[in-house]
Enzyme design. Sequence first.
Site, PDB file in Angstrom:
ATOM      1  N   GLU A 161     -10.813  -1.297 -11.252  1.00 17.31           N
ATOM      2  CA  GLU A 161     -11.831  -2.037 -10.534  1.00 17.31           C
ATOM      3  C   GLU A 161     -12.894  -2.443 -11.270  1.00 17.31           C
ATOM      4  OE1 GLU A 161     -12.284  -0.765  -6.238  1.00 17.31           O
ATOM      5  OE2 GLU A 161     -10.403  -0.957  -5.722  1.00 17.31           O
ATOM      6  N   HIS A 203      -2.765  -0.298  -8.103  1.00 16.07           N
ATOM      7  CA  HIS A 203      -3.743  -0.824  -9.185  1.00 16.07           C
ATOM      8  C   HIS A 203      -3.236  -0.848 -10.620  1.00 16.07           C
ATOM      9  CE1 HIS A 203      -6.583  -0.474  -5.800  1.00 16.07           C
ATOM     10  NE2 HIS A 203      -7.495  -0.904  -6.619  1.00 16.07           N
ATOM     11  N   CYS A 259       0.916  -1.149   0.007  1.00 14.46           N
ATOM     12  CA  CYS A 259       0.124   0.129   0.111  1.00 14.46           C
ATOM     13  C   CYS A 259       1.016   1.212  -0.127  1.00 14.46           C
ATOM     14  CB  CYS A 259      -0.884  -0.134   1.067  1.00 14.46           C
ATOM     15  SG  CYS A 259      -1.938   1.557   1.643  1.00 14.46           S
TER      16      CYS A 259
END
Lengths: 272, 272
Positions: A152, A186, A73
């Site tokens: 996503e 991502h 992260c």
Amino acid sequence: MSWQAIGIFDSGVGGLTVLREIFRVLPQEDTIYFGDTARVPYGTKSPETVDRYAREITSFLVKRDIKLLIVACNTASAVALNNLKRDFPIPVVGVIEPGARRAVEVTRSGRIGVIGTSGTIKSSAYTRAIKRLNPAAEVLTRACPLFVPLAEEGWTDNQVARLTAQSYLQELKEAGVDTLVLGCTHYPLLKNIIAEVMGPDVILVDSAEETGRTVAEILTKKKLLRPVTEKGNHHFFVSDIPAGFIRVGNRFLGGKLGDVYQVNLDDEREED
Amino acid sequence: MSWQAIGIFDSGVGGLTVLREIFRVLPQEDTIYFGDTARVPYGTKSPETVDRYAREITSFLVKRDIKLLIVACNTASAVALNNLKRDFPIPVVGVIEPGARRAVEVTRSGRIGVIGTSGTIKSSAYTRAIKRLNPAAEVLTRACPLFVPLAEEGWTDNQVARLTAQSYLQELKEAGVDTLVLGCTHYPLLKNIIAEVMGPDVILVDSAEETGRTVAEILTKKKLLRPVTEKGNHHFFVSDIPAGFIRVGNRFLGGKLGDVYQVNLDDEREED
């Protein structure tokens, strides 16, 4: 040799691109993934809060006897990595340092682009990490807020993704960067579109890939790898209802997501 | 007549489209807005958690002596509205009921489309509200996850927004809905593009607009309106660092956002 698992956490689903790299380079290793889906996103939260979250999750994973921790992260890597390294007795790897190091290695012109979420870009974490390794490097940054929802949604190869990438990346391209760091977990899902927009002369640095490589190096050096004849088992924990994580996560891992368990970190704390 | 303020809350910045409507129809009223930016989004959280958050924020606002509460958040409206109505001694207005009522009023064919976040669509809150008012209505729904980030990025009138809207809305258009409910507080910012894609024969129901109208009706009926010669003052509170809220919020309110204060609801609780 060690039979312990590799622990890995992210605020949500993004860290699965890093896990995917671990599957690829270290298929013999067990892994435990924690996605803090109840408290995602971290990027808008104060450093103190993110530090506390990172510590809670690390305690959870360390109790499950991991041999190495990946902070998959960007926000937590920027904010909490040094504290975690100091306070826990295992190697801790973040996603910023490996990407920064690779960028400094591969750039020829010294003009390095970095893209990420608004939070990551505003934190200047990559700029600092790159400058630490090469003070002469010129770092140009751009926040790309729509890339996460596009990834996503699975819109990684359509016209919407293409136009969005063109809009975000135009300036960096015109500025003549020769290296572009994908500074968000991502973004590897949008690598093809990003490569298409930036053109063949720009080297993309995939932080997930570099982090996987770094983990393999550390475990090799410390003789903590399992025999390559083994096949790893994989466990997934999240802090909120797993439905969304499963749906999006399977997109990230190509359907290879196993059972996902919900845990309440508050309950964990009370057990102490 | 009452000099008290109208209270309004959302998980983040989206409720500002509802506040904008209050500014428009009731410019004489003071308002207090609370954006729960530390815990956004609500859509992925369990009903129990959202109910607790809604209750904490309502207590915060009621202590500041509001005369009416607007729950300008679809998730909280779906989950917590009845409990808030029961437990607090002021009128409480959600965003779902007003939009549903308007849709049932304006549809000719009885085929009503509803768009919203994944959480709202999955909750079926609009479908239930519409069916309660007209059991014969046919409700077609579609989640549009990219609309929120597009609105927050300010990409409300470009080719990315247009293609995204076409992709999301094609099916509803082909299914022949004659009414489309914008079931997310962010979506009014994309109204022009959505209208363009749906065509002139489809009536758009703006939940924010309908909620503003409902609030005006209730305050009129209860004789709680301030004199129209007054000019309202507006206060903004958020639960995390205000920077992001200010940047995006000014886009929502056309630059009319005042000072924004950060509050910690945990501290509030301890004061009790």
